[in-house]
Scaffold this motif. Structure first.
Motif, PDB file in Angstrom:
ATOM      1  N   LYS A   9      44.823  47.510  62.041  1.00 52.62           N
ATOM      2  CA  LYS A   9      46.124  47.053  61.536  1.00 52.62           C
ATOM      3  C   LYS A   9      46.174  45.555  61.268  1.00 52.62           C
ATOM      4  CE  LYS A   9      49.047  50.691  63.359  1.00 52.62           C
ATOM      5  NZ  LYS A   9      50.208  51.003  64.191  1.00 52.62           N
ATOM      6  N   GLN A  10      45.404  44.760  62.019  1.00 52.18           N
ATOM      7  CA  GLN A  10      45.438  43.310  61.848  1.00 52.18           C
ATOM      8  C   GLN A  10      44.286  42.753  61.029  1.00 52.18           C
ATOM      9  OE1 GLN A  10      46.223  44.607  65.049  1.00 52.18           O
ATOM     10  NE2 GLN A  10      48.373  44.200  64.697  1.00 52.18           N
ATOM     11  N   GLU A  11      43.220  43.512  60.863  1.00 54.08           N
ATOM     12  CA  GLU A  11      42.037  42.986  60.193  1.00 54.08           C
ATOM     13  C   GLU A  11      41.726  43.730  58.905  1.00 54.08           C
ATOM     14  OE1 GLU A  11      38.541  41.689  62.556  1.00 54.08           O
ATOM     15  OE2 GLU A  11      39.540  42.833  64.149  1.00 54.08           O
ATOM     16  N   LYS A  12      41.573  42.951  57.840  1.00 50.79           N
ATOM     17  CA  LYS A  12      41.130  43.509  56.571  1.00 50.79           C
ATOM     18  C   LYS A  12      40.346  42.437  55.842  1.00 50.79           C
ATOM     19  CE  LYS A  12      45.441  42.589  54.099  1.00 50.79           C
ATOM     20  NZ  LYS A  12      46.523  43.184  53.340  1.00 50.79           N
ATOM     21  N   GLU A  13      39.465  42.859  54.948  1.00 54.40           N
ATOM     22  CA  GLU A  13      38.610  41.939  54.204  1.00 54.40           C
ATOM     23  C   GLU A  13      38.670  42.306  52.728  1.00 54.40           C
ATOM     24  OE1 GLU A  13      33.871  41.343  53.736  1.00 54.40           O
ATOM     25  OE2 GLU A  13      34.633  41.265  55.773  1.00 54.40           O
ATOM     26  N   ILE A  14      38.820  41.287  51.878  1.00 56.35           N
ATOM     27  CA  ILE A  14      38.810  41.524  50.433  1.00 56.35           C
ATOM     28  C   ILE A  14      37.408  41.981  50.034  1.00 56.35           C
ATOM     29  CG2 ILE A  14      39.052  40.477  48.154  1.00 56.35           C
ATOM     30  CD1 ILE A  14      40.959  38.446  49.448  1.00 56.35           C
ATOM     31  N   THR A  15      37.325  43.079  49.307  1.00 56.89           N
ATOM     32  CA  THR A  15      36.033  43.573  48.828  1.00 56.89           C
ATOM     33  C   THR A  15      35.895  43.453  47.319  1.00 56.89           C
ATOM     34  OG1 THR A  15      36.917  45.828  48.692  1.00 56.89           O
ATOM     35  CG2 THR A  15      35.770  45.211  50.729  1.00 56.89           C
ATOM     36  N   LYS A  16      37.040  43.385  46.618  1.00 55.49           N
ATOM     37  CA  LYS A  16      36.990  43.321  45.157  1.00 55.49           C
ATOM     38  C   LYS A  16      38.268  42.673  44.648  1.00 55.49           C
ATOM     39  CE  LYS A  16      35.351  46.930  43.026  1.00 55.49           C
ATOM     40  NZ  LYS A  16      35.218  48.258  42.380  1.00 55.49           N
ATOM     41  N   ILE A  17      38.124  41.819  43.625  1.00 52.26           N
ATOM     42  CA  ILE A  17      39.271  41.251  42.918  1.00 52.26           C
ATOM     43  C   ILE A  17      39.075  41.567  41.446  1.00 52.26           C
ATOM     44  CG2 ILE A  17      40.554  39.166  42.319  1.00 52.26           C
ATOM     45  CD1 ILE A  17      39.499  37.898  44.898  1.00 52.26           C
ATOM     46  N   ILE A  18      40.104  42.106  40.826  1.00 54.75           N
ATOM     47  CA  ILE A  18      40.053  42.452  39.406  1.00 54.75           C
ATOM     48  C   ILE A  18      41.186  41.717  38.702  1.00 54.75           C
ATOM     49  CG2 ILE A  18      40.211  44.319  37.711  1.00 54.75           C
ATOM     50  CD1 ILE A  18      39.177  46.189  39.962  1.00 54.75           C
ATOM     51  N   CYS A  19      40.866  41.018  37.614  1.00 51.35           N
ATOM     52  CA  CYS A  19      41.882  40.320  36.827  1.00 51.35           C
ATOM     53  C   CYS A  19      42.858  41.355  36.273  1.00 51.35           C
ATOM     54  CB  CYS A  19      41.232  39.529  35.694  1.00 51.35           C
ATOM     55  SG  CYS A  19      42.425  38.730  34.584  1.00 51.35           S
ATOM     56  N   ASN A  20      44.134  41.191  36.579  1.00 51.51           N
ATOM     57  CA  ASN A  20      45.143  42.126  36.085  1.00 51.51           C
ATOM     58  C   ASN A  20      45.301  42.057  34.572  1.00 51.51           C
ATOM     59  OD1 ASN A  20      46.033  41.684  39.059  1.00 51.51           O
ATOM     60  ND2 ASN A  20      47.185  43.455  38.390  1.00 51.51           N
ATOM     61  N   GLN A  21      44.921  40.952  33.941  1.00 52.64           N
ATOM     62  CA  GLN A  21      45.080  40.812  32.489  1.00 52.64           C
ATOM     63  C   GLN A  21      43.943  41.477  31.712  1.00 52.64           C
ATOM     64  OE1 GLN A  21      47.593  39.568  30.657  1.00 52.64           O
ATOM     65  NE2 GLN A  21      46.479  39.978  28.773  1.00 52.64           N
ATOM     66  N   CYS A  22      42.703  41.118  32.028  1.00 54.66           N
ATOM     67  CA  CYS A  22      41.572  41.592  31.215  1.00 54.66           C
ATOM     68  C   CYS A  22      40.707  42.644  31.901  1.00 54.66           C
ATOM     69  CB  CYS A  22      40.694  40.424  30.780  1.00 54.66           C
ATOM     70  SG  CYS A  22      39.723  39.684  32.127  1.00 54.66           S
ATOM     71  N   GLY A  23      40.880  42.816  33.225  1.00 53.64           N
ATOM     72  CA  GLY A  23      40.101  43.810  33.948  1.00 53.64           C
ATOM     73  C   GLY A  23      38.759  43.320  34.461  1.00 53.64           C
ATOM     74  N   LYS A  24      38.465  42.038  34.268  1.00 53.65           N
ATOM     75  CA  LYS A  24      37.193  41.480  34.745  1.00 53.65           C
ATOM     76  C   LYS A  24      37.136  41.565  36.266  1.00 53.65           C
ATOM     77  CE  LYS A  24      34.733  37.073  35.082  1.00 53.65           C
ATOM     78  NZ  LYS A  24      34.759  35.653  34.718  1.00 53.65           N
ATOM     79  N   GLU A  25      35.982  42.003  36.781  1.00 54.26           N
ATOM     80  CA  GLU A  25      35.781  42.049  38.225  1.00 54.26           C
ATOM     81  C   GLU A  25      35.201  40.724  38.698  1.00 54.26           C
ATOM     82  OE1 GLU A  25      33.246  44.509  41.552  1.00 54.26           O
ATOM     83  OE2 GLU A  25      34.000  45.607  39.806  1.00 54.26           O
ATOM     84  N   ILE A  26      35.850  40.133  39.701  1.00 53.79           N
ATOM     85  CA  ILE A  26      35.405  38.876  40.286  1.00 53.79           C
ATOM     86  C   ILE A  26      34.543  39.219  41.497  1.00 53.79           C
ATOM     87  CG2 ILE A  26      36.141  36.682  41.302  1.00 53.79           C
ATOM     88  CD1 ILE A  26      37.191  37.209  38.376  1.00 53.79           C
ATOM     89  N   GLU A  27      33.327  38.697  41.540  1.00 58.49           N
ATOM     90  CA  GLU A  27      32.424  38.976  42.650  1.00 58.49           C
ATOM     91  C   GLU A  27      32.998  38.421  43.952  1.00 58.49           C
ATOM     92  OE1 GLU A  27      27.816  38.230  44.084  1.00 58.49           O
ATOM     93  OE2 GLU A  27      28.545  37.217  42.288  1.00 58.49           O
ATOM     94  N   VAL A  28      32.953  39.243  44.996  1.00 56.52           N
ATOM     95  CA  VAL A  28      33.407  38.846  46.327  1.00 56.52           C
ATOM     96  C   VAL A  28      32.256  39.052  47.298  1.00 56.52           C
ATOM     97  CG1 VAL A  28      35.034  39.345  48.191  1.00 56.52           C
ATOM     98  CG2 VAL A  28      35.794  39.466  45.809  1.00 56.52           C
ATOM     99  N   VAL A  29      31.925  38.002  48.060  1.00 51.82           N
ATOM    100  CA  VAL A  29      30.860  38.078  49.058  1.00 51.82           C
ATOM    101  C   VAL A  29      31.445  37.653  50.398  1.00 51.82           C
ATOM    102  CG1 VAL A  29      28.606  37.201  49.770  1.00 51.82           C
ATOM    103  CG2 VAL A  29      29.068  37.602  47.343  1.00 51.82           C
ATOM    104  N   ASN A  30      31.326  38.513  51.381  1.00 50.04           N
ATOM    105  CA  ASN A  30      31.863  38.235  52.721  1.00 50.04           C
ATOM    106  C   ASN A  30      33.341  37.832  52.677  1.00 50.04           C
ATOM    107  OD1 ASN A  30      29.371  38.781  53.983  1.00 50.04           O
ATOM    108  ND2 ASN A  30      28.682  36.692  53.592  1.00 50.04           N
ATOM    109  N   GLY A  31      34.108  38.502  51.819  1.00 48.98           N
ATOM    110  CA  GLY A  31      35.540  38.255  51.728  1.00 48.98           C
ATOM    111  C   GLY A  31      35.932  37.032  50.929  1.00 48.98           C
ATOM    112  N   ILE A  32      34.959  36.375  50.277  1.00 44.70           N
ATOM    113  CA  ILE A  32      35.238  35.139  49.525  1.00 44.70           C
ATOM    114  C   ILE A  32      34.917  35.355  48.052  1.00 44.70           C
ATOM    115  CG2 ILE A  32      34.627  32.700  49.251  1.00 44.70           C
ATOM    116  CD1 ILE A  32      33.833  32.773  52.254  1.00 44.70           C
TER     117      ILE A  32
END
Length: 80
Positions: A9-32
């Motif tokens: 419930k308290q811990e989560k890590e970003i695994t993927k970010i996707i641009c809402n405009q163009c759909g490009k996937e931004i690489e995420v490594v260790n939550g960054i």
């Protein structure tokens, strides 16, 4: 748009970010994210048709540049 790995419930890590405009996937490594992303979060208030709604989106730098190029009043830019 962000996707997370939920540990509890308290811990989560970003695994993927996707641009809402163009759909490009931004690489995420260790939550960054490995490149800059604009994240907008807005809690709409009483004087809005979206009262009580929370909106959030992510935008890559290229889409941000396209967006601000359409502004009638330019973005204020100053050195840090």
């Amino acid at each position: 748009m962000r996707q997370f790995k939920i540990y509890n419930k308290q811990e989560k890590e970003i695994t993927k970010i996707i641009c809402n405009q163009c759909g490009k996937e931004i690489e995420v490594v260790n939550g960054i994210a490995k490149e800059e992303v604009l994240t907008v979060e807005k809690q709409w208030g009483y004087f809005s048709d979206k009262d009580t709604e929370f909106h959030q989106f992510d935008m890559c730098e290229q889409c941000y540049d396209k967006l601000i190029s359409s502004f009638r009043i330019p973005v204020e830019i100053r050195p840090e």
